[in-house]
Design a protein around this motif. Structure first.
Motif, PDB file in Angstrom:
ATOM      1  N   VAL A 421       0.841  -1.208   0.000  1.00 37.77           N
ATOM      2  CA  VAL A 421       0.000   0.000   0.000  1.00 37.77           C
ATOM      3  C   VAL A 421       0.870   1.250   0.000  1.00 37.77           C
ATOM      4  O   VAL A 421       0.649   2.190  -0.779  1.00 37.77           O
ATOM      5  N   TYR A 422       1.885   1.284   0.865  1.00 40.36           N
ATOM      6  CA  TYR A 422       2.765   2.457   0.955  1.00 40.36           C
ATOM      7  C   TYR A 422       3.572   2.655  -0.333  1.00 40.36           C
ATOM      8  O   TYR A 422       3.907   3.782  -0.693  1.00 40.36           O
ATOM      9  N   ALA A 423       3.892   1.550  -1.009  1.00 40.74           N
ATOM     10  CA  ALA A 423       4.686   1.653  -2.238  1.00 40.74           C
ATOM     11  C   ALA A 423       3.934   2.384  -3.346  1.00 40.74           C
ATOM     12  O   ALA A 423       4.561   2.951  -4.246  1.00 40.74           O
ATOM     13  N   HIS A 424       2.611   2.402  -3.287  1.00 40.74           N
ATOM     14  CA  HIS A 424       1.810   3.048  -4.323  1.00 40.74           C
ATOM     15  C   HIS A 424       1.428   4.477  -3.956  1.00 40.74           C
ATOM     16  O   HIS A 424       0.636   5.109  -4.668  1.00 40.74           O
ATOM     17  N   VAL A 508      -5.173   0.525  14.485  1.00 40.89           N
ATOM     18  CA  VAL A 508      -5.722  -0.104  13.291  1.00 40.89           C
ATOM     19  C   VAL A 508      -6.343   0.924  12.340  1.00 40.89           C
ATOM     20  O   VAL A 508      -7.032   0.561  11.381  1.00 40.89           O
ATOM     21  N   MET A 509      -6.113   2.206  12.594  1.00 44.07           N
ATOM     22  CA  MET A 509      -6.654   3.253  11.724  1.00 44.07           C
ATOM     23  C   MET A 509      -5.498   4.045  11.121  1.00 44.07           C
ATOM     24  O   MET A 509      -4.350   3.660  11.204  1.00 44.07           O
ATOM     25  N   GLY A 510      -5.803   5.185  10.517  1.00 48.20           N
ATOM     26  CA  GLY A 510      -4.758   6.040   9.966  1.00 48.20           C
ATOM     27  C   GLY A 510      -3.976   5.358   8.866  1.00 48.20           C
ATOM     28  O   GLY A 510      -4.499   5.017   7.799  1.00 48.20           O
ATOM     29  N   ASN A 511      -2.685   5.139   9.120  1.00 49.35           N
ATOM     30  CA  ASN A 511      -1.807   4.508   8.132  1.00 49.35           C
ATOM     31  C   ASN A 511      -2.208   3.067   7.819  1.00 49.35           C
ATOM     32  O   ASN A 511      -1.659   2.465   6.895  1.00 49.35           O
ATOM     33  N   LYS A 512      -3.117   2.516   8.575  1.00 53.95           N
ATOM     34  CA  LYS A 512      -3.576   1.155   8.290  1.00 53.95           C
ATOM     35  C   LYS A 512      -4.492   1.127   7.071  1.00 53.95           C
ATOM     36  O   LYS A 512      -4.731   0.070   6.487  1.00 53.95           O
ATOM     37  N   ILE A 513      -5.022   2.307   6.701  1.00 47.88           N
ATOM     38  CA  ILE A 513      -5.904   2.396   5.541  1.00 47.88           C
ATOM     39  C   ILE A 513      -5.138   2.869   4.308  1.00 47.88           C
ATOM     40  O   ILE A 513      -5.238   2.296   3.232  1.00 47.88           O
ATOM     41  N   THR A 514      -4.353   3.933   4.466  1.00 48.64           N
ATOM     42  CA  THR A 514      -3.548   4.453   3.366  1.00 48.64           C
ATOM     43  C   THR A 514      -2.400   5.272   3.941  1.00 48.64           C
ATOM     44  O   THR A 514      -2.387   5.584   5.139  1.00 48.64           O
ATOM     45  N   VAL A 555      -8.786  10.588   0.010  1.00 50.86           N
ATOM     46  CA  VAL A 555      -7.438  11.109  -0.207  1.00 50.86           C
ATOM     47  C   VAL A 555      -6.518   9.997  -0.709  1.00 50.86           C
ATOM     48  O   VAL A 555      -5.652  10.224  -1.559  1.00 50.86           O
ATOM     49  N   GLY A 556      -6.691   8.782  -0.196  1.00 50.29           N
ATOM     50  CA  GLY A 556      -5.871   7.667  -0.667  1.00 50.29           C
ATOM     51  C   GLY A 556      -6.045   7.415  -2.160  1.00 50.29           C
ATOM     52  O   GLY A 556      -5.085   7.109  -2.874  1.00 50.29           O
ATOM     53  N   LEU A 557      -7.267   7.571  -2.654  1.00 48.07           N
ATOM     54  CA  LEU A 557      -7.534   7.364  -4.080  1.00 48.07           C
ATOM     55  C   LEU A 557      -6.898   8.447  -4.949  1.00 48.07           C
ATOM     56  O   LEU A 557      -6.724   8.251  -6.157  1.00 48.07           O
ATOM     57  N   CYS A 558      -6.556   9.569  -4.341  1.00 45.92           N
ATOM     58  CA  CYS A 558      -5.890  10.633  -5.102  1.00 45.92           C
ATOM     59  C   CYS A 558      -4.490  10.241  -5.538  1.00 45.92           C
ATOM     60  O   CYS A 558      -3.852  10.963  -6.326  1.00 45.92           O
ATOM     61  N   ASN A 559      -3.985   9.102  -5.041  1.00 49.95           N
ATOM     62  CA  ASN A 559      -2.698   8.603  -5.524  1.00 49.95           C
ATOM     63  C   ASN A 559      -2.809   8.055  -6.946  1.00 49.95           C
ATOM     64  O   ASN A 559      -1.790   7.770  -7.582  1.00 49.95           O
ATOM     65  N   GLY A 560      -4.028   7.900  -7.421  1.00 51.69           N
ATOM     66  CA  GLY A 560      -4.226   7.483  -8.806  1.00 51.69           C
ATOM     67  C   GLY A 560      -4.362   5.994  -9.010  1.00 51.69           C
ATOM     68  O   GLY A 560      -4.430   5.522 -10.149  1.00 51.69           O
ATOM     69  N   THR A 561      -4.416   5.221  -7.926  1.00 50.46           N
ATOM     70  CA  THR A 561      -4.555   3.774  -8.051  1.00 50.46           C
ATOM     71  C   THR A 561      -5.313   3.221  -6.860  1.00 50.46           C
ATOM     72  O   THR A 561      -5.186   3.716  -5.732  1.00 50.46           O
ATOM     73  N   LEU A 562      -6.098   2.182  -7.102  1.00 51.18           N
ATOM     74  CA  LEU A 562      -6.837   1.523  -6.020  1.00 51.18           C
ATOM     75  C   LEU A 562      -5.903   0.809  -5.061  1.00 51.18           C
ATOM     76  O   LEU A 562      -6.261   0.557  -3.906  1.00 51.18           O
ATOM     77  N   LYS A 563      -4.697   0.493  -5.514  1.00 50.40           N
ATOM     78  CA  LYS A 563      -3.745  -0.252  -4.682  1.00 50.40           C
ATOM     79  C   LYS A 563      -3.170   0.585  -3.550  1.00 50.40           C
ATOM     80  O   LYS A 563      -2.500   0.043  -2.671  1.00 50.40           O
ATOM     81  N   ALA A 564      -3.412   1.896  -3.568  1.00 45.44           N
ATOM     82  CA  ALA A 564      -2.899   2.768  -2.510  1.00 45.44           C
ATOM     83  C   ALA A 564      -3.792   2.747  -1.274  1.00 45.44           C
ATOM     84  O   ALA A 564      -3.512   3.431  -0.294  1.00 45.44           O
ATOM     85  N   VAL A 565      -4.878   1.978  -1.323  1.00 43.05           N
ATOM     86  CA  VAL A 565      -5.813   1.865  -0.195  1.00 43.05           C
ATOM     87  C   VAL A 565      -5.859   0.413   0.257  1.00 43.05           C
ATOM     88  O   VAL A 565      -5.897  -0.510  -0.565  1.00 43.05           O
ATOM     89  N   ASN A 566      -5.838   0.209   1.561  1.00 45.27           N
ATOM     90  CA  ASN A 566      -5.948  -1.132   2.137  1.00 45.27           C
ATOM     91  C   ASN A 566      -7.423  -1.508   2.189  1.00 45.27           C
ATOM     92  O   ASN A 566      -8.114  -1.245   3.179  1.00 45.27           O
ATOM     93  N   TRP A 567      -7.923  -2.126   1.137  1.00 42.89           N
ATOM     94  CA  TRP A 567      -9.346  -2.416   1.032  1.00 42.89           C
ATOM     95  C   TRP A 567      -9.788  -3.495   1.999  1.00 42.89           C
ATOM     96  O   TRP A 567     -10.979  -3.574   2.339  1.00 42.89           O
TER      97      TRP A 567
END
Length: 602
Positions: A421-424, A508-514, A555-567
């Motif tokens: 997630v962080y890599a994206h 389990v919140m914050g950086n755990k999502i994106t 905001v996580g989706l603003c990275n331009g990819t769904l992989k930037a969010v921990n779904w």
């Protein structure tokens, strides 16, 4: 003197569960609201506790009474109790008991749920058991029924995501996408202070205080004061903050201290005293190098330690190194990796000076022995452990490593997932992010204020019903205004929940999502704050946790990819939100049905 003296025990139980519900609210919803700031490293957990306490109480006491009426009288009509104050007291006591028990269980297991929707579901369950399903306001009911309230479950996260994504894309286009973003971050910062200042003013003026009746002011007055305050904050930022940031970030003067901000434009002419190769700003990276010496303090601190304490810490260090060598000698299972990660964090805590380090070392060195608790040796050990257990309970969250818990343990599926997630997510320079860390402090306080104003109704609404019915003996008296002292007591209890137990949710919140950073974090918080204000203006209880979660995904989706969010985490959150409705409602309904059919209440 209370009229219903025979129901004093019901009032006492209801008060206990109202306090427990408020405690859970702090440990759950408020912790989630501040998880964004802590995850972005704009504030530490300790700073979040101080600021959260202040602004939660101000928001709750100043404007909290407005949202209490929806939960008090909007779901179950007062007429449904047929003027039976005893049944009404019991109904809201049961609702508080069911909701607080469910949220407490979820918080203990780091399963984040909405305390707002837990209580609303419990009140609905109680209403079905008390007056029948026909008496419960299932529809819109002029914005006060369950239909209007639960509509927020889908709307609030989506609206928050839209607001937060819009604000972050504005920052991204204006600053992050520039070839040289540092000057742009410095000189555009007053504009974002303007946005944050306007939102903060809206929280105070447009929502209005029941005592000051600010919400009754004409529209032109509200617009003038709101925009005037926002512009004023922007002007102050341009006069004082921009020169300070310019000197620290662009000129890289390492001698600049926080109090130099009051020099304002004079900083432009101030000669550089200590020029550095890099600007002296914090490192906002989520994953940072682990400094083992960090936990033990500086050399000066070590010299000031008592000899016995220094010996304890030296022994603890030797044990840590020995354990690490033992762990590295064989391949660990997933369970062993998790246990090793927890032990590593506890080992850091045991190296600390002060009450927590002492307590952690005492508990580690004095485990309970074999046999039952009533064995003589175990009873002695237990009595020795009690002061340390109390100390750890009060201070554990203050020293909990939130970021290590969010990023996961290396080698586990969770750790690998967060690495992907962080890599994206694109990483921006610390010099750029530094400007938004100050904006985020303002937006975090705004979000906390809005939460105190909106979510205090969760606990104070039912408690106000119980208290007024107990005092007057008249169910219809529950329409009286909520006393200020009740708002103060419950807002203080919310703060205690944040301080002592909030780390369970932050983990389990914050950086755990994106991936988080100050520019992302302030966008999330402003988007969530706008949404909370929007819903509260229509007197709709809305979950602040749902708003900030939706904003985080946006905001996580603003990275331009769904992989930037921990779904996976997002899916678990949505599942927990949905399950809260039937579980809390069923618990409350079944318990109320049993109690109503006892000889005393029949």
């Amino acid at each position: 003197m209370a009229v219903l003296d025979q129901y004093t025990y019901v009032f006492a139980i209801g008060t206990f569960f109202a306090l427990l519900d408020a405690y859970n609210n702090g440990a759950n919803d408020v912790a989630n609201a501040w998880a964004t700031s802590v995850s972005s490293r704009s504030v530490s957990y300790r700073q979040a506790m101080v600021l959260g306490t202040v602004f939660e109480m101000v928001g709750a006491i100043a404007v909290g009474a407005r949202t209490a009426d929806t939960i008090k009288n909007g779901i179950i009509p007062t007429a449904a109790f047929q003027n039976n104050a005893g049944v009404q007291m019991l109904a809201f006591t049961v609702a508080l008991a069911a909701a607080s028990s469910w949220v407490m269980w979820c918080t203990k297991h780091s399963a984040h749920v909405s305390s707002t929707y837990s209580l609303i579901s419990a009140v609905a369950g109680v209403g079905v058991a008390t007056a029948g399903a026909a008496k419960v306001q299932w529809g819109w009911n002029k914005g006060s029924g369950l239909g209007a309230i639960f509509a927020g479950l889908g709307m609030a996260p989506a609206i928050s995501a839209g607001f937060a994504a819009t604000i972050f894309m504005l920052i991204k286009v204006t600053v992050h996408m520039r070839k040289n973003p540092v000057p742009w971050s410095v000189f555009t910062s007053p504009f974002f202070f303007l946005i944050a200042g306007t939102i903060c003013t809206l929280s105070i003026v447009y929502k209005g205080s029941p005592n000051l009746k600010l919400n009754a002011k004409p529209g032109w007055y509200v617009a003038s004061v709101t925009m005037g305050t926002g512009v004023g904050v922007a002007i102050l930022a341009a006069i004082f903050f921009v020169p300070f940031l310019w000197t620290r970030v662009i000129r890289k003067d390492a001698s600049v201290k926080w109090y130099h901000v009051f020099m304002g434009p004079l900083l432009f002419k101030r000669p550089i005293v200590a020029e550095a190769e890099q600007a002296r700003v914090p490192n906002y990276a989520v994953v940072q190098h682990d400094e083992e010496t960090e936990a033990s303090g500086s050399d000066k601190d070590s010299q000031e330690m008592a000899s016995s304490e220094r010996d304890e810490i030296d022994l603890e260090k030797r044990q840590i190194h020995s354990n690490q060598r033992a762990l590295e000698s064989h391949q660990l299972t997933h369970k062993e990796l998790v246990a090793a990660g927890r032990e590593k964090m506890h080992a850091k805590m045991r190296l600390k000076r002060g009450p927590l380090g002492w307590a952690m070392r005492l508990l580690h060195n004095n485990p309970m022995g074999p046999g039952q608790i009533y064995e003589k040796k175990n009873m002695v050990t237990f009595m020795k452990r009690v002061p340390a257990m109390i100390t750890v309970g009060a201070l554990y969250g203050v020293h909990y490593d939130i970021h290590a818990a969010q990023t996961g343990i290396a080698g586990t599926p969770d750790g690998e997932r967060m690495t992907k997630v962080y890599a994206h997510a694109e990483k921006y320079p610390n010099e750029v992010e530094h400007a938004y860390s100050f904006v985020q402090v303002l937006t975090a306080c705004t979000a906390s204020f809005a939460h105190g104003a909106n979510d205090i109704g969760n606990s104070v609404g039912p408690w106000a019903v119980i208290y007024s019915a107990w005092q007057t003996g008249n169910a219809s008296a529950s329409k009286q205004p909520v006393p200020i002292w009740q708002l103060a007591v419950l807002s203080a209890t919310i703060s205690i929940g944040l301080i002592t137990y909030g780390y369970n949710i932050m983990a389990v919140m914050g950086n755990k999502i994106t991936y988080h950073s100050p520019s992302r974090g302030c966008s999330m918080e402003m988007g969530a704050a706008i949404t909370v204000l929007l819903f509260s203006q229509f007197k709709l209880p809305v979950s602040t946790s749902m708003c900030i979660t939706g904003a985080t995904v946006g905001v996580g989706l603003c990275n331009g990819t769904l992989k930037a969010v921990n779904w996976q985490r997002v899916g678990l959150l949505v599942f927990a939100w949905i399950m809260t409705i039937p579980i809390a409602g069923t618990l409350a309904g079944v318990l109320m049905g049993i109690l109503l059919n006892t000889p005393h209440f029949a």
